[in-house]
Design a protein around this motif. Structure first.
Motif, PDB file in Angstrom:
ATOM      1  N   GLU A 112      40.758  38.108  43.895  1.00 28.96           N
ATOM      2  CA  GLU A 112      41.884  38.833  44.466  1.00 28.96           C
ATOM      3  C   GLU A 112      41.901  40.247  43.854  1.00 28.96           C
ATOM      4  OE1 GLU A 112      45.431  36.607  43.892  1.00 28.96           O
ATOM      5  OE2 GLU A 112      44.397  35.045  44.774  1.00 28.96           O
ATOM      6  N   GLU A 113      42.073  41.106  44.768  1.00 32.81           N
ATOM      7  CA  GLU A 113      42.070  42.660  44.031  1.00 32.81           C
ATOM      8  C   GLU A 113      43.512  42.678  43.458  1.00 32.81           C
ATOM      9  OE1 GLU A 113      40.836  45.490  46.662  1.00 32.81           O
ATOM     10  OE2 GLU A 113      39.366  44.309  47.563  1.00 32.81           O
ATOM     11  N   ALA A 114      43.265  43.479  42.221  1.00 35.65           N
ATOM     12  CA  ALA A 114      44.587  43.768  41.614  1.00 35.65           C
ATOM     13  C   ALA A 114      45.347  44.750  42.508  1.00 35.65           C
ATOM     14  CB  ALA A 114      44.288  44.880  40.204  1.00 35.65           C
ATOM     15  N   PRO A 115      46.725  44.436  42.499  1.00 32.26           N
ATOM     16  CA  PRO A 115      47.756  45.356  43.154  1.00 32.26           C
ATOM     17  C   PRO A 115      47.557  46.681  42.989  1.00 32.26           C
ATOM     18  CG  PRO A 115      48.760  44.185  41.657  1.00 32.26           C
ATOM     19  CD  PRO A 115      47.496  43.506  41.559  1.00 32.26           C
TER      20      PRO A 115
END
Length: 133
Positions: A112-115
């Motif tokens: 998951e990519e960091a927000p």
């Protein structure tokens, strides 16, 4: 210091690596057995009924029935059939390892990519607005 070393040695990655090495050795033995006992005799049937393991070349005019006979006579025997067996085994091991890694990668969750935070322009705008006050 010794406790830190033990913690380092017994980390999950080291144990995972040890298990992988043991499993790779066992998998290699299984695949070598498959290649030498099942695959190569079938390939030998297709290529004329002769086993690849029995294929060899000796220099000179004298022909020997088996590799053992040539070695007993003191003649150097080039066992190219055994080499072909080894190459086929390597190809099968590579394919099996590829399939294992491919299956393992499918089980992993996507990273998951960091927000995304505010852009540089947004930060500069906030700083400008703060300085105006």
């Amino acid at each position: 210091m010794l406790k830190e070393f033990k913690n380092f040695i017994m980390t999950g990655n080291v144990i995972d690596f040890a298990v992988a090495v043991i499993m790779a050795g066992a998998l290699g033995a299984v695949i070598n057995g498959f290649v030498s006992k099942i695959a190569m005799p079938l390939i030998g049937l297709v290529t004329g009924g002769k086993s690849f393991a029995d294929m060899f070349w000796t220099p000179g005019d004298v022909e020997y029935a088996t590799v053992e006979a040539a070695k007993e006579a003191g003649v150097a025997a080039v066992e190219y059939g055994a080499w072909i067996d080894t190459i086929v085994s390597l190809i099968v091991v590579g394919f099996v390892m590829f399939m294992i890694v491919k299956a393992y990668n499918k089980t992993k969750k996507p990273v998951e990519e960091a927000p995304a935070g505010p852009s540089e322009l947004d930060l500069l705008t906030e700083i400008r607005d703060a300085l105006k006050k």
